[in-house]
Design a protein around this motif. Sequence first.
Motif, PDB file in Angstrom:
ATOM      1  N   LYS A   1      -1.586  21.503  -6.423  1.00 30.56           N
ATOM      2  CA  LYS A   1      -2.324  20.259  -6.164  1.00 30.56           C
ATOM      3  C   LYS A   1      -1.443  19.049  -6.421  1.00 30.56           C
ATOM      4  O   LYS A   1      -1.410  18.110  -5.611  1.00 30.56           O
ATOM      5  CB  LYS A   1      -3.567  20.193  -7.043  1.00 30.56           C
TER       6      LYS A   1
ATOM      7  N   GLN B   1      -0.718  16.448  -3.473  1.00 28.77           N
ATOM      8  CA  GLN B   1      -1.324  15.134  -3.719  1.00 28.77           C
ATOM      9  C   GLN B   1      -0.253  14.069  -3.898  1.00 28.77           C
ATOM     10  O   GLN B   1      -0.427  12.914  -3.497  1.00 28.77           O
ATOM     11  CB  GLN B   1      -2.227  15.190  -4.953  1.00 28.77           C
ATOM     12  N   ARG B   2       0.880  14.465  -4.480  1.00 23.30           N
ATOM     13  CA  ARG B   2       1.998  13.533  -4.671  1.00 23.30           C
ATOM     14  C   ARG B   2       2.488  12.979  -3.341  1.00 23.30           C
ATOM     15  O   ARG B   2       2.733  11.782  -3.208  1.00 23.30           O
ATOM     16  CB  ARG B   2       3.128  14.268  -5.398  1.00 23.30           C
TER      17      ARG B   2
ATOM     18  N   ILE C   1       0.793  12.712  -0.590  1.00 22.70           N
ATOM     19  CA  ILE C   1      -0.260  11.829  -0.068  1.00 22.70           C
ATOM     20  C   ILE C   1      -0.232  10.489  -0.787  1.00 22.70           C
ATOM     21  O   ILE C   1      -0.350   9.424  -0.168  1.00 22.70           O
ATOM     22  CB  ILE C   1      -1.632  12.508  -0.206  1.00 22.70           C
ATOM     23  N   ASP C   2      -0.063  10.515  -2.105  1.00 19.16           N
ATOM     24  CA  ASP C   2      -0.085   9.273  -2.889  1.00 19.16           C
ATOM     25  C   ASP C   2       1.132   8.402  -2.623  1.00 19.16           C
ATOM     26  O   ASP C   2       1.031   7.175  -2.514  1.00 19.16           O
ATOM     27  CB  ASP C   2      -0.164   9.601  -4.385  1.00 19.16           C
TER      28      ASP C   2
ATOM     29  N   THR D   1     -10.147  16.387  -0.262  1.00 20.18           N
ATOM     30  CA  THR D   1      -9.957  16.636  -1.690  1.00 20.18           C
ATOM     31  C   THR D   1      -9.296  17.992  -1.885  1.00 20.18           C
ATOM     32  O   THR D   1      -9.360  18.863  -1.019  1.00 20.18           O
ATOM     33  CB  THR D   1     -11.283  16.610  -2.461  1.00 20.18           C
TER      34      THR D   1
END
Length: 534
Positions: free
Chosen positions: A124, A128-129, A131-132, A148
Amino acid sequence: MKRRSLVLPVAAGLLAPLLAACGGSDGASGSGDVIVVGTTDQFTATADSPAPFDPAFAYDTGAWNVLRQSLQTLMHIPRGGGAPVPEAASNCRFSDNQNESYRCELRQGLKFAGGAEITSQDVKFSIQRVIDINSEAGAVGLLKNIDTIETPSDSEVIFHLKTPDATFPYKLSTPVTGIVDPASYDGRKLRDGFDVNGSGPYHVTSEVDGDRVVKAVFTKNTSYKGDLKLRNDKVELRSYPDAAAMGKALDSGEIDLMARTMSPGQIEEMSAEPKAGVELTEMPGLEIRYLAFDTDEPVVKDKAVRQAVASLVDRGQIASEVYGSTAEPLYSLIPATITSHTNSFFNKYGEPDRAEAARLLEDAGVDTPVKFTLNYTTDHYGEATAKEFETLQRQLNAGGLFDVDIKGTEWSKFRPAQTRGDYTVYGMGWFPDFPDPDNYIAPFLDEDNFLNAPYVNKQVSGHLIPQSRSEAERSAAAKDFARIQDIVAEDVPVLPLWQGKQYVAAADDISGVEWALNPSGELLVWELGTGSAV
């Protein structure tokens, strides 16, 4: 390892997807000897391109082919192609009928190079990194449909998607989803330089000269747990300034395999006059080349200008005179070897026609000659790119309707400038992230597209692309893709030029060459060895 003699001409170089060169000055394969691979890809860290090997930033064939060896992904494309299969995962599946929830279970015993066990939270974090950080230069667009990410246990990760996406397993096989060690990567910013910390089949270390990698060394990861079978213990990837230098390295025994980027001249000579001890292997290829337009720029904002360019470009001349047998004319973003291809540009424009181009410009009230600059990169796709753009310049200027200049720029500066929108018209190449027609459409036409292009067609991005992704049986999406290709031919935000073939030249004691480069241009160094391939 035995060495062979090969004399290659100094020729302008092109094409070939990123290839691996293999060979080793000390021997080969599973015996623990090194296999050396040559490439003309350049890996450079600059102010505009500070993190060449960060999966949140990297989005070119060369960098991805370093990351594929050193980072694990949940899925991977199996040898010979086909649907993705688990890699770092033990199993993955859609857990609903709408293809909106994708669940993966991790393999037991996964560890990072530092020894820490890998959990679903690390997966995750890694995705997620990306995306961020949301790097414009990176492949974050492949992940924008993730709503999510849930980790109900240390071994289970669930991706909840915003809309149905039957291509999502393919996206989980790409390096942008590579699992990185949170101890070495900041979740909110890029990791500058050339270090990579993951759990892939190899550890990678880079030999650097100033801001440039001259050699990437892949050493077998003895703690690796995954689906891949390694046929060697160590591989070196050596970077050369051009095809001629790479050819001399093969001749001298410095490398045992070369491919990306061999020149058309090298390929033609080796085909016509085979050399003792060296084998040239032709493989299916999915590489395309195209022109792209900044449709917000006044000089090309009127689609009549772009249509006139489409009416004048002679793809056959480019393919035959510049690239010879290594390229074929392309009349759609989707290559002829991919399901759903149509000849949309030929259907609309036919053979090059100055009279039709003049009519289009006159009917739109466009003053001639239309002036702009064709921009291209000098060192990313091979030396023949310059000749290609000289040919394009002559084709457009010949009838007096255009007054076109050309300008070449090295890739480390070209790509950031292109992403910023500095170029009105420019040339690019594309190897698919995965072999599905979606990946020849969405990266150019969807929101947050790879080109960072201003062109928007709501029917394409808002309806046709989502509709095509809802089809689990991919052939059922052919009608949507056909419509998209017709829209592209009408609006010409991009102009497809040609489709390439892949070639590898290797010493004949190297085995596994036929598997080391798949049709998407993915370099799979674990397939290389000496002796008989299995």
